[in-house]
Design a protein around this motif. Sequence first.
Motif, PDB file in Angstrom:
ATOM      1  N   LEU A  23       0.831  -1.203   0.000  1.00  0.00           N
ATOM      2  CA  LEU A  23       0.000   0.000   0.000  1.00  0.00           C
ATOM      3  C   LEU A  23       0.867   1.255   0.000  1.00  0.00           C
ATOM      4  O   LEU A  23       0.559   2.233  -0.693  1.00  0.00           O
ATOM      5  CB  LEU A  23      -0.929  -0.003   1.211  1.00  0.00           C
ATOM      6  CG  LEU A  23      -1.862   1.201   1.350  1.00  0.00           C
ATOM      7  CD1 LEU A  23      -2.733   1.377   0.105  1.00  0.00           C
ATOM      8  CD2 LEU A  23      -2.727   1.053   2.600  1.00  0.00           C
ATOM      9  N   ASN A  27       0.680   4.121  -2.820  1.00  0.00           N
ATOM     10  CA  ASN A  27       0.468   5.529  -2.481  1.00  0.00           C
ATOM     11  C   ASN A  27       1.579   6.408  -3.040  1.00  0.00           C
ATOM     12  O   ASN A  27       1.319   7.503  -3.558  1.00  0.00           O
ATOM     13  CB  ASN A  27       0.386   5.689  -0.961  1.00  0.00           C
ATOM     14  CG  ASN A  27      -0.997   5.400  -0.404  1.00  0.00           C
ATOM     15  OD1 ASN A  27      -2.006   5.745  -0.996  1.00  0.00           O
ATOM     16  ND2 ASN A  27      -1.042   4.744   0.751  1.00  0.00           N
ATOM     17  N   SER A  39      -3.097   9.928   0.597  1.00  0.00           N
ATOM     18  CA  SER A  39      -2.710   8.534   0.792  1.00  0.00           C
ATOM     19  C   SER A  39      -3.882   7.690   1.276  1.00  0.00           C
ATOM     20  O   SER A  39      -4.607   8.077   2.196  1.00  0.00           O
ATOM     21  CB  SER A  39      -1.568   8.442   1.806  1.00  0.00           C
ATOM     22  OG  SER A  39      -0.394   9.005   1.274  1.00  0.00           O
ATOM     23  N   ALA A  40      -4.065   6.546   0.634  1.00  0.00           N
ATOM     24  CA  ALA A  40      -5.139   5.633   1.015  1.00  0.00           C
ATOM     25  C   ALA A  40      -4.787   4.922   2.314  1.00  0.00           C
ATOM     26  O   ALA A  40      -3.641   4.519   2.530  1.00  0.00           O
ATOM     27  CB  ALA A  40      -5.371   4.615  -0.093  1.00  0.00           C
ATOM     28  N   VAL A 216      -5.935   2.564  -5.761  1.00  0.00           N
ATOM     29  CA  VAL A 216      -5.211   3.716  -5.214  1.00  0.00           C
ATOM     30  C   VAL A 216      -4.812   4.670  -6.335  1.00  0.00           C
ATOM     31  O   VAL A 216      -4.919   5.891  -6.204  1.00  0.00           O
ATOM     32  CB  VAL A 216      -3.984   3.252  -4.411  1.00  0.00           C
ATOM     33  CG1 VAL A 216      -3.111   4.438  -4.020  1.00  0.00           C
ATOM     34  CG2 VAL A 216      -4.425   2.499  -3.159  1.00  0.00           C
TER      35      VAL A 216
END
Length: 236
Positions: A23, A27, A39-40, A216
């Motif tokens: 992740l 991002n 940012s997720a 994302v």
Amino acid sequence: MQTVTDFDEAQLLANYQAVSDALAVANAKAIETNDEHCSAALLAVSKTKPASMIEALYRAGQEDFGENYLQEALGKIMALSDLPITWHYIGSIQRNKTRDIAKYFDWVHTLEREVIAKRLNEQRAGMKPLNVLIQVNIDDENSKSGCQPEEVPALIEQVMHYENLNLRGLMVIPSKQGVDAFARTKALFDAMAAQFDLPHWDSISMGMSGDMAEAVAHGSTMVRVGTAIFGERSYQ
């Protein structure tokens, strides 16, 4: 619900670290192409998994957990009530379940009808406002819940003035055969932001274990990951 308390904690934490790292890479790539990208965050989907696994992940730094089944979730919420976990309800909502959802959860991802919003608003009275996302059936699948994209504006108009609800954004579960579902969701999200005065409109819940990076890249602010962290699901 999985009731065993014995599990391979080292493997669980290794899985969690791998997902967190992936992740972070997604991002970073999104920010390279769009410096306005937010940012997720990671939502760990803990349905059918025991409270002991949730506690281990919380101790490792994970604070947000998603549950689909209300009765199962309530048991875990009670068992872990000493931990300041942020609980997300991501299952379908029946009218007779809204009271407990309003009382015990911090987020609801699956709002699709005004009658449910009205009940949640009434039953959330006296508490911090409940964060809600509108679920959109982005690929018009009969097997999936959610309102149609063209129905979103009307639902927003109905919900936006409920003082006990914070309308935060959209949630989607795209079809595996869908084309540009993430891009279409982001376009709908942006169109609603332009059309309405929504002070808390900042969230898109989309992307799971298999398509997290793509989601994302298209503006997801929250990815829902279960299997890649917890392993295969244990069925009720």
